[in-house]
Scaffold this motif. Structure first.
Motif, PDB file in Angstrom:
ATOM      1  N   ALA A 265      -0.929  -6.607   2.941  1.00  0.00           N
ATOM      2  CA  ALA A 265      -0.169  -7.840   2.732  1.00  0.00           C
ATOM      3  C   ALA A 265       1.210  -7.513   2.180  1.00  0.00           C
ATOM      4  O   ALA A 265       1.401  -6.508   1.488  1.00  0.00           O
ATOM      5  CB  ALA A 265      -0.912  -8.757   1.763  1.00  0.00           C
TER       6      ALA A 265
ATOM      7  N   PRO B 117       4.040  -7.807  -0.413  1.00  0.00           N
ATOM      8  CA  PRO B 117       4.041  -8.134  -1.842  1.00  0.00           C
ATOM      9  C   PRO B 117       4.651  -9.516  -2.097  1.00  0.00           C
ATOM     10  O   PRO B 117       5.579  -9.927  -1.389  1.00  0.00           O
ATOM     11  CB  PRO B 117       4.904  -7.023  -2.464  1.00  0.00           C
ATOM     12  N   PRO B 118       4.156 -10.223  -3.092  1.00  0.00           N
ATOM     13  CA  PRO B 118       4.669 -11.564  -3.405  1.00  0.00           C
ATOM     14  C   PRO B 118       6.175 -11.567  -3.625  1.00  0.00           C
ATOM     15  O   PRO B 118       6.736 -10.649  -4.225  1.00  0.00           O
ATOM     16  CB  PRO B 118       3.932 -11.933  -4.696  1.00  0.00           C
ATOM     17  N   GLY B 119       6.823 -12.602  -3.096  1.00  0.00           N
ATOM     18  CA  GLY B 119       8.255 -12.779  -3.280  1.00  0.00           C
ATOM     19  C   GLY B 119       9.132 -12.024  -2.300  1.00  0.00           C
ATOM     20  O   GLY B 119      10.347 -12.144  -2.363  1.00  0.00           O
ATOM     21  N   GLU B 120       8.538 -11.250  -1.410  1.00  0.00           N
ATOM     22  CA  GLU B 120       9.338 -10.491  -0.451  1.00  0.00           C
ATOM     23  C   GLU B 120       9.391 -11.222   0.885  1.00  0.00           C
ATOM     24  O   GLU B 120       8.426 -11.847   1.303  1.00  0.00           O
ATOM     25  CB  GLU B 120       8.759  -9.087  -0.270  1.00  0.00           C
ATOM     26  N   THR B 121      10.544 -11.087   1.551  1.00  0.00           N
ATOM     27  CA  THR B 121      10.729 -11.668   2.867  1.00  0.00           C
ATOM     28  C   THR B 121      10.856 -10.531   3.867  1.00  0.00           C
ATOM     29  O   THR B 121      11.893  -9.879   3.935  1.00  0.00           O
ATOM     30  CB  THR B 121      12.005 -12.535   2.898  1.00  0.00           C
TER      31      THR B 121
ATOM     32  N   THR C 220      12.709  -3.114  -1.448  1.00  0.00           N
ATOM     33  CA  THR C 220      11.359  -3.611  -1.216  1.00  0.00           C
ATOM     34  C   THR C 220      10.308  -2.801  -1.963  1.00  0.00           C
ATOM     35  O   THR C 220      10.526  -1.634  -2.294  1.00  0.00           O
ATOM     36  CB  THR C 220      11.025  -3.599   0.295  1.00  0.00           C
ATOM     37  N   LYS C 221       9.180  -3.414  -2.186  1.00  0.00           N
ATOM     38  CA  LYS C 221       8.004  -2.709  -2.693  1.00  0.00           C
ATOM     39  C   LYS C 221       7.116  -2.256  -1.528  1.00  0.00           C
ATOM     40  O   LYS C 221       6.190  -1.490  -1.711  1.00  0.00           O
ATOM     41  CB  LYS C 221       7.212  -3.604  -3.640  1.00  0.00           C
TER      42      LYS C 221
END
Length: 179
Positions: free
Chosen positions: A119, A121-125, A147-148
């Motif tokens: 998935a 990571p939260p908050g990434e586009t 990015t993570k």
């Protein structure tokens, strides 16, 4: 004879410093010919009799460790594989900036269950698609630098070795290994 590209992970970032002249020498000393490096980030193209990619990668990795004390993963793709990877990019035609489209080369096709669990990571586009031994990434609003969802993240989540290249580099490596 076949053309190959060896992709070294994490070279010339952080502590893993490697002069491209040393990389060319190591690959040449292994008996490969027409050796060329691309950029300073651990990309080397060479000609060799047909062989298993894993065997070629292991030879380069072992020689780098033995001669230079550099222990880095090495992934190898032949010219046909690089052409197929470039052609399969689901994001190449949607982005003019090839630095926002990346290919993460994987040491093996990850288990389907791990791919399903992957998935953003939260908050990434961003968008991604795993196709065989590659993950295709698209960062429409930003770049890979913040990015993570990195090669290290994919290694952890997918359980395979990974190294990333932007689409511009993938296309250049495809061209350098063509025919």
């Amino acid at each position: 004879m076949a053309r190959y590209a060896a992709l070294l992970r994490a070279v010339n970032v952080g502590v893993n410093k490697l002069a491209m002249a040393d990389l060319r020498r190591v690959v040449t000393d292994l008996g490969h010919t027409d050796v060329k490096t691309y950029l300073q980030s651990g990309n080397v193209v060479f000609t060799s009799p047909p062989a298993r990619a894993e065997t070629l990668a292991e030879g380069i990795a072992n020689r780098l460790a033995d001669e230079l004390g550099l222990r880095v993963p090495v992934l190898v793709r032949d010219g046909d594989e690089l052409a197929a990877v470039a052609a399969a990019s689901p994001y190449a035609g949607r982005q003019d900036d090839h630095t926002r489209v990346l290919v993460v080369f994987l040491s093996a096709a990850p288990a389907a269950a791990r791919v399903r669990e992957l998935a953003v990571p939260p908050g990434e586009t961003m968008e991604y698609e795993v196709i065989g031994r590659e993950a295709h990434l698209h960062f429409p609003a930003g770049g890979y630098g913040r990015t993570k969802f990195t090669a290290a993240y994919l290694e952890k989540k997918l359980g395979v070795v990974a190294t990333a290249r932007n689409l511009r580099s993938v296309l250049a490596l495809r061209d350098l290994t063509a025919g």
